[in-house]
Scaffold this active site. Structure first.
Site, PDB file in Angstrom:
ATOM      1  N   PRO A   2       0.690  -1.298  15.943  1.00  0.00           N
ATOM      2  CG  PRO A   2       0.206  -3.137  14.604  1.00  0.00           C
ATOM      3  CD  PRO A   2       0.715  -1.731  14.536  1.00  0.00           C
ATOM      4  CD  GLU A   3       1.823   1.038  21.687  1.00  0.00           C
ATOM      5  OE1 GLU A   3       1.897   0.770  22.897  1.00  0.00           O
ATOM      6  OE2 GLU A   3       1.588   2.185  21.263  1.00  0.00           O
ATOM      7  CG  HIS A  97      -2.805  -2.427   1.075  1.00  0.00           C
ATOM      8  ND1 HIS A  97      -1.867  -1.822   0.273  1.00  0.00           N
ATOM      9  CD2 HIS A  97      -3.880  -1.584   1.098  1.00  0.00           C
ATOM     10  CE1 HIS A  97      -2.340  -0.666  -0.162  1.00  0.00           C
ATOM     11  NE2 HIS A  97      -3.550  -0.498   0.327  1.00  0.00           N
ATOM     12  NE  ARG A 125      -0.307   4.335   8.035  1.00  0.00           N
ATOM     13  CZ  ARG A 125      -0.391   5.219   9.033  1.00  0.00           C
ATOM     14  NH1 ARG A 125       0.696   5.539   9.710  1.00  0.00           N
ATOM     15  NH2 ARG A 125      -1.545   5.765   9.350  1.00  0.00           N
TER      16      ARG A 125
END
Length: 286
Positions: A2-3, A97, A125
Site C-alpha cells: 500500500p502506497e 490474519h 506478511r
C-alpha cells in the site's frame, strides 16, 4: 505494498464511521508484527474516544482521547506490505490474519452496549505495525525525519532541485526516499517518471529545475487522481470497506513490461532497481 493513495483512501473511508466512537474492546490475536504490539495497548486504548484520523506519509494516526482525564494519545498504524484496516459488523468470521480487532461503540458513549462496528487490522506478511504514541507525534523516531507531503505546498521543484544537487543516486530512488518526500512508492514513481519522460536511472543531480517542476506536478496529479480512484489493487489492498482500488486500470507503465508503450508503441522495458521492478520506455524516457 500500500502506497500513499491506498493509505489515504483507507483514512477517508474509515473517518466517517470511526470518529466520535469509543473503543470498547481491543483483542490482540497476534502481537508479532514488524514491531511488537505493546502489551499495554488494550488497556491503554479501551474507553478512548476517536477524535480524528490523520495520515503522515504511509502512517495512519488515530487520535484518541481518554474520557477520565482528557489525555490524548495516538494509535499509529502502518499497513506494511500486505496490510489493511477494514470495518466489519460484529460477529463476522475472523480471518486467519486478522491480528487486531478494535470494537467500536455506538455514538451514545455506552461502553456496555453491543459494539456497532469492528475495526480489524489484517496483515498476512505481518510487516506493518500498530503502536501507541504520546504527543507530540512528530517527534517519534519513525516520523521525525520524514520529508514533506507530496500534496502539500512544501513539495515543489525548488525543494527537489535543492536536495538533488550533488546526488548521484538514480532519480527514481531519490524520488522514493522518504526523507525527500513521503509516500511516493514504486508504482507512482514509475508512473510519474514516464509522464514527464525522465529515465528512472538518470542521476538525480543531473536533472534541471525545469524538469523537476514538471516532475513535482506529475507526482501531485497522479497521486491525487489515484486517491480519487480508490488507490491501486495489484494483490492485497482493500479499503476500509473491503473494496479494491481501481487506479491499476489506468497504469501507463507499472506492471506492463513487454507491452507496447502508450505513446510510441515500442515494447516497455523492465529493469531491477534496488530489488524493485522498474518499467520504462527507452524511447520516450531520457
Amino acid at each position: 505494498m500500500p502506497e500513499l493513495p491506498e493509505v489515504e483512501t483507507t483514512r477517508q473511508g474509515l473517518a466517517p464511521h470511526c470518529i466520535g466512537r469509543r473503543v470498547s474492546e481491543v483483542a490482540v490475536h497476534n502481537a508479532r508484527l514488524r514491531w511488537p504490539v505493546p502489551e499495554s495497548l488494550a488497556d491503554t486504548l479501551t474507553g478512548r474516544l476517536i477524535q480524528r484520523i490523520d495520515r503522515r506519509g504511509k502512517y495512519l494516526l488515530l487520535y484518541c482521547e481518554h474520557e477520565a482525564n482528557g489525555h490524548v494519545g495516538v494509535l499509529m498504524v502502518h499497513l506494511g506490505m500486505s496490510g489493511s484496516l477494514r470495518l466489519v459488523e460484529p460477529g463476522t468470521d475472523r480471518k486467519t490474519h486478522d491480528h487486531l480487532v478494535f470494537s467500536l461503540s455506538d455514538r451514545e458513549d455506552d461502553l456496555d452496549a453491543e459494539p456497532q462496528w469492528e475495526l480489524r487490522y489484517h496483515d498476512p506478511r505481518r510487516f506493518g505495525c500498530c503502536l501507541w504514541l504520546e504527543l507530540p507525534v512528530e517527534q517519534h523516531p519513525l516520523l521525525v525525519s520524514l520529508g514533506p507531503e507530496p500534496l502539500s505546498e512544501a513539495f515543489d521543484d525548488q525543494h527537489l532541485f535543492r536536495l538533488s544537487r550533488g546526488k548521484s543516486a538514480p532519480i527514481k530512488s531519490f524520488l522514493m526516499d522518504s526523507h525527500v518526500v513521503v509516500g511516493v512508492g514504486n508504482i507512482y514513481a514509475n508512473e510519474a517518471l514516464f509522464r514527464v519522460g525522465i529515465h528512472p536511472l538518470r542521476e538525480a543531480g543531473g536533472i534541471s529545475q525545469a524538469r523537476y517542476k514538471a516532475l513535482s506536478e506529475a507526482v501531485r496529479e497522479i497521486l491525487a487522481h489515484a486517491i480519487e480512484r480508490g488507490g491501486t489493487t495489484l494483490r492485497d489492498f482493500v479499503n476500509g470497506k473491503g473494496e479494491p482500488g481501481y487506479f491499476q486500470q489506468e497504469l501507463s507503465v507499472y506492471g506492463r513490461a513487454g507491452e507496447p508503450c502508450l505513446r510510441c508503441n515500442k515494447p516497455l522495458t523492465e529493469v531491477r532497481l534496488s530489488a524493485r521492478s522498474t518499467v520504462l520506455c527507452t524511447r520516450c524516457q531520457r
